[in-house]
Design an enzyme around this catalytic site. Sequence first.
Site, mmCIF file in Angstrom:
data_model
loop_
_atom_site.group_PDB
_atom_site.id
_atom_site.type_symbol
_atom_site.label_atom_id
_atom_site.label_comp_id
_atom_site.label_asym_id
_atom_site.label_seq_id
_atom_site.Cartn_x
_atom_site.Cartn_y
_atom_site.Cartn_z
ATOM 1 N N HIS A 94 0.822 -1.208 0.000
ATOM 2 C CA HIS A 94 0.000 0.000 0.000
ATOM 3 C C HIS A 94 0.862 1.267 0.000
ATOM 4 C CE1 HIS A 94 -3.252 -2.675 1.946
ATOM 5 N NE2 HIS A 94 -3.495 -2.546 0.663
ATOM 6 N N LYS A 124 6.974 -4.590 -10.419
ATOM 7 C CA LYS A 124 6.720 -4.280 -11.829
ATOM 8 C C LYS A 124 6.298 -2.815 -11.978
ATOM 9 C CE LYS A 124 4.366 -7.596 -13.815
ATOM 10 N NZ LYS A 124 3.317 -8.420 -14.460
ATOM 11 N N LYS A 136 -3.107 -8.848 -6.688
ATOM 12 C CA LYS A 136 -3.499 -9.922 -7.617
ATOM 13 C C LYS A 136 -4.721 -10.629 -7.049
ATOM 14 C CE LYS A 136 -1.586 -11.522 -11.425
ATOM 15 N NZ LYS A 136 -0.749 -10.645 -12.269
ATOM 16 N N SER A 393 -2.585 -0.281 -18.739
ATOM 17 C CA SER A 393 -3.696 -0.220 -17.767
ATOM 18 C C SER A 393 -3.684 1.132 -17.050
ATOM 19 C CB SER A 393 -3.549 -1.320 -16.708
ATOM 20 O OG SER A 393 -4.130 -2.515 -17.159
HETATM 21 N N1 GLU Z 1 -2.216 -9.248 -15.325
HETATM 22 C C1 GLU Z 1 -1.270 -8.357 -15.906
HETATM 23 C C2 GLU Z 1 0.080 -8.483 -15.224
HETATM 24 O O1 GLU Z 1 0.379 -9.463 -14.604
HETATM 25 C C3 GLU Z 1 -1.764 -6.941 -15.991
HETATM 26 C C4 GLU Z 1 -2.028 -6.268 -14.701
HETATM 27 C C5 GLU Z 1 -2.729 -4.913 -14.861
HETATM 28 O O2 GLU Z 1 -2.906 -4.447 -15.960
HETATM 29 O O3 GLU Z 1 -3.086 -4.363 -13.816
HETATM 30 O O4 GLU Z 1 0.926 -7.646 -15.359
#
Ligand code: GLU
Length: 502
Positions: A94, A124, A136, A393
Amino acid sequence: MATKTVAKKSATAKKAASASTKSTANGHSKNSTQPLPFFKSVAQNFDKAARALNMPRGLAEQIKACNAVYYFNFPVRIKGEIQVIEAWRCEHSHHKLPTKGGIRYSEMVDQDEVMALAALMTYKCAIVHVPFGGAKGGIKINPRDYTEEELERITRRYTAELIHKNFIGPAVDVPAPDYGTGEREMAWIADTYLSFHGTHDINALGCVTGKPIAQGGVRGRREATGRGVMFGLRQAVSDKNDMKRLKLTTGLEGKTVIVQGFGNVGYYAAKFLQEQGAVIVAVIEWDGAVYNPKGIDVEELNTYRNQTKSVRNFPKAKTILNGREVLEYECDILLPAALESQITSENAPRIKAKIIAEGANGPVTADAEEILLKKGILIIPDMYLNAGGVTVSYFEWLKNISHVRFGRMEKRFEESTQRRMLDAVESLVGRSFSAHERKLLIRGAGEEDLVNSGLEDTMINAYEEIKKYAADHPQINDLRTAAFASAIDKVSTTYKQLGLFP
Ligand code: GLU
């Protein structure tokens, strides 16, 4: 900050925890052919990078830990019977809000996997400068076992559960597609969220990304992860020193590629790599592989697969029923773009690729990586290489909260400026551009152009940043550790500046 309820610990989490007790203190599995639990493998990579950073232990522990895990079961009526479905949403960090990450539908989903994938999302996002924490989600189902109507019911009920526990929202936690989900599911999630919050939250559409364009999606999101893989690889193979060490020429032209997974990531990555001159020699799917050393036409294979529902028996290539063995075939680039833990300490010694490009999340286990690095293989890590999806995204979320399509305000203005410029050049040089030249030179950028340009810039800069981080820290000698360390550095800076909430 929102209060999170952490529900009962799942059986799978207990399983993961007990499995991890079989590991030695340094995290290596005692039985070297037994892959590490996924979260443990990510933690092992984290520790390696944190050691290189020499950071306070407590801070490293806080960054590594998953902040909130919501495990729940919910009933859904399926073919007249009540079925209890297992599901998770994990918010790893967070330090920035909202948190961000996909939702996967798979029978293999468990808490260990969701936690590991959420952690990877944190790093990432940090690497590609997307200002989100990692998250996730997962539903433990095989989507092939359900009709579209049943999947809609499951998705809507899952979303309602997330809403009740404040695990979704444009400022809280923003899901996206992942393995087994796509635009269709994201549209159901958006619609469910809007039915709860649409009348009082003007930004409600930003509660989920990867939506269809007509439901607030952004052009280019569908192809984004695959396109990002191509940009990342193109950048990696442009490095003269790295290519010299690998005895490869620079550039994608002529590079042989084996792709594992022909879904959203693998298909688009293969398509864009082929467009850049790479030769796709094999495609591995869950039910077999196809191989042709002279190259496979990606579009032809895609058409065949869409008709027959399988790549098997594609007439212009040899079918190999045991797809996994094709991972070990000769090639320049091996691109695992399916699931985690595909290259383990068991098959790593037999891998012949010179570059491993991680399109999937976690396809190489931590102990396999040690073996591959000793063999001199260049591994381009997942948290960088597949970050194109979350990058776009982020653009979609920005579009949703700004309520305007990218390029809408400036496209025509840009075109008229460029037209005036061409007119001036024509009158100065006394020659006219052809109609085709004028069209090309005048064209203003539309939404897709801007999205792709933002993605390209992000992937190029992030690669150079990771390389620079490695160069500035001589104790780091692989890209994953450099990427991890650079990401941890950024997250720890945020934590230090925020201070601890009393
Ligand atoms: N599921 C994708 C990833 O593992 C995209 C995640 C997203 O766009 O928030 O990067």
